[in-house]
Structures are given as C-alpha cells and as structure tokens.
Design a protein around this motif. Structure first.
Motif, PDB file in Angstrom:
ATOM      1  N   GLN A 134      49.151  32.551  47.567  1.00 48.02           N
ATOM      2  CA  GLN A 134      48.417  33.057  46.369  1.00 48.02           C
ATOM      3  C   GLN A 134      48.812  34.165  46.151  1.00 48.02           C
ATOM      4  OE1 GLN A 134      44.553  33.398  45.084  1.00 48.02           O
ATOM      5  NE2 GLN A 134      45.024  31.976  43.104  1.00 48.02           N
ATOM      6  N   SER A 165      45.406  26.225  43.368  1.00 48.83           N
ATOM      7  CA  SER A 165      45.844  27.321  42.482  1.00 48.83           C
ATOM      8  C   SER A 165      44.109  28.262  41.946  1.00 48.83           C
ATOM      9  CB  SER A 165      46.359  26.083  41.694  1.00 48.83           C
ATOM     10  OG  SER A 165      47.385  25.766  41.923  1.00 48.83           O
ATOM     11  N   PRO A 169      46.698  30.499  39.840  1.00 47.47           N
ATOM     12  CA  PRO A 169      47.538  29.926  39.625  1.00 47.47           C
ATOM     13  C   PRO A 169      48.557  30.985  40.560  1.00 47.47           C
ATOM     14  CG  PRO A 169      46.926  29.090  37.674  1.00 47.47           C
ATOM     15  CD  PRO A 169      45.953  30.086  38.043  1.00 47.47           C
ATOM     16  N   GLY A 170      49.036  30.817  41.146  1.00 48.73           N
ATOM     17  CA  GLY A 170      50.177  30.814  42.017  1.00 48.73           C
ATOM     18  C   GLY A 170      52.090  30.304  41.258  1.00 48.73           C
ATOM     19  N   THR A 173      51.199  27.549  44.599  1.00 49.48           N
ATOM     20  CA  THR A 173      50.171  27.232  44.602  1.00 49.48           C
ATOM     21  C   THR A 173      50.042  25.753  44.318  1.00 49.48           C
ATOM     22  OG1 THR A 173      49.335  27.747  42.844  1.00 49.48           O
ATOM     23  CG2 THR A 173      48.719  29.425  44.699  1.00 49.48           C
TER      24      THR A 173
END
Length: 293
Positions: A134, A165, A169-170, A173
C-alpha cells in the motif's frame, strides 16, 4: 493495575513465558517522524483521528515491550521509493545487533539490484522481511521482485506483507496481486498483515490454499478497527480451523489505543485458551525458532 501488569497477567494466565509480537515498528528516527506525521493526518483516510499511543523515544519503546513481557518482536520498516531499502536494511541490522530480542528485520522495493541487497541482508542474518504494497504503491508481482520472492521462498524466511486494502485501498492491494506471487512461489512463507482487512475471507482462502501463508492479528478485532472494517462473526470458525497459521501482531507503537486492548480483543473472540496460546506464542516460536515455551 498498570498496563504492564495487565499484559503480564494476560499471558501468565495462559501459562506462557511471554509474548511474541511479529508486527512492531522500529526505524530510523527521521523515517519514523514521517510515519507519525502520516498517522497524525490519517483522519481524512479513516474518518477518525489516529493518535499514536506510544509516541516515545526509541529506548523507552523497547523498554515498554520488555516490561510487557514481549520476548521477541520485529522492526517493521519499509521504503516508499527507490534507493531507500538498502539503507533501511543497514540500519535494521545495526538495531538488531544492539537489541537481541528483536528479530532481525529487512525490507525491499521493486528496483534494480533488489535481489542482491536482499541476499546480502539474508547473509547478514535477517530473519523476517517487511513488504508494504500500500505505502510502496507497487505491484508485488513486479518482475523486478521475482528474484526476491524466489530467494525468500528458498530460504524459508517469512515476509510480513501489508497487501489488504485497509485502511485505504491502493492500486495493487487486495488478494489478486499477492495471489499472483503465491501462484509463482507457492512455498513462500507469507504473513498477511492485519488479517488482510477488509478482505478477510479472501485472505483466509489464500491461507487455506497455501500451507505457508499465515495471517497476523495486527489491529484486527479491536474496537477501533471493528468500527472501520468489522471481522464477520461467521468467519470465526475459520480462525479456529487455521489456528496454526495466525500470529500475534499489534502495530506497536503506532496504535491509537492501549496494547492491552489488542490482547483483550483476541480473548473476546471466544476461541479458547489453546487458540490464544498458539497465536500469542506457539506459532511464532515455531516459525522463528524462538525458545522458551
């Protein structure tokens, strides 16, 4: 009863020699200052303030863990850009040398030379690695990391990986990207941080599929996290079934509540004394070769 006495009472009642915490943070002071600044500003991400409960000097933080009876802990640290990981690994090796109860921790980033400095860290005695998908904002299946994952799988060295996430979230992720890594390196000893929140069921599925996948309890089940990403009660039987793959982690010192609360939250799951003994000591003792109980 002060907090140290509370924590010691917790593990004493379980008949344990102490605790093993696989997810604690120690890093160079300038880096930690930036991490704390991030959490100070985390309100917009979580919708709630995130006060650091143990914002103390390094030695005081170490002493507090020792007073709690934490017999082994980690120095989770991670880069957010290239040309940073090797320097962090050098600092972490020195920290482990002067802190014998710390499990020598190292890290990596997708960049040229990553496999070489990971191999050097292993040669220097690294016992656990940290990957933060992340914060690093990278794909764990990046080809530049294939050699890294291969080295770690071959060496049997666990990698504590923030791949869920939460709290926000990324791009990379969730269970998909790290699942691709496991498909290529099925023997990898992966420790999914934070039980994979909020994708709890998906990461429990990965643990059921791959025998070397573990999950750490970091921040999961606490009042703070239950308001953000509650753990479904229907999944508790799966925690019981996978008790040999769950490890105590806390995120100390970067938690917005008392350390003792994380332990009380585990007890509150109602999974029994043997589950708590296994999670708070047995699994990590086996994984890292920690003697004493």
């Amino acid at each position: 009863m002060n907090e140290a006495a509370e924590v010691r009472f917790f593990w004493g009642q379980l008949g344990l020699p102490g605790l093993i915490d696989v997810h604690t943070h120690f890093m160079p002071e300038p880096v930690l200052d930036k991490v704390w600044a991030y959490f100070d500003a985390a309100g917009p991400l979580t919708g709630r303030p995130w006060p650091i409960a143990y914002r103390h000097a390094e030695q005081q933080r170490i002493d507090t863990l020792r007073e709690f009876g934490v017999r082994a802990f980690t120095a989770m640290l991670y880069p957010h850009k290239p040309a940073m990981a090797a320097w962090l690994n050098s600092w972490a090796a020195d920290f482990a040398a002067r802190t014998p109860d710390c499990l020598h921790t190292a890290t990596f980033y997708p960049e040229p030379g990553a496999a070489e400095y990971v191999a050097a860290a292993i040669d220097r005695g690294a016992r656990v690695f940290k990957a933060h998908v992340q914060v690093g904002a990278y794909d764990p299946a990046d080809p530049q990391l294939d050699g890294v994952w291969g080295l770690l799988a071959e060496a049997g060295i666990p990698v504590v990986t923030h791949c869920g996430s939460g709290p926000a979230p990324g791009k990379h992720t969730g269970p998909g990207p790290i699942g691709a890594v496991l498909a290529r390196h099925p023997r990898l000893h992966l420790v999914v941080a934070h039980m994979g929140l909020p994708e709890y069921a998906d990461f429990l599925d990965l643990a059921a599929r791959y025998p070397n996948v573990h999950l750490d309890t970091t921040m999961a089940f606490t009042d703070f996290t239950e308001r953000l990403a509650p753990f479904p009660p229907a999944l508790r039987p799966r925690l019981a079934d996978l008790r040999d793959r769950v490890l105590l982690g806390t995120d100390y010192p970067n938690i917005p509540y008392r350390y003792a609360h994380a332990l009380d939250a585990l007890a509150g799951l109602g999974l029994g004394v043997e589950w708590l003994r296994t999670v708070c000591w047995g699994n990590a003792a086996r994984l890292f070769g920690v003697a004493g109980g």
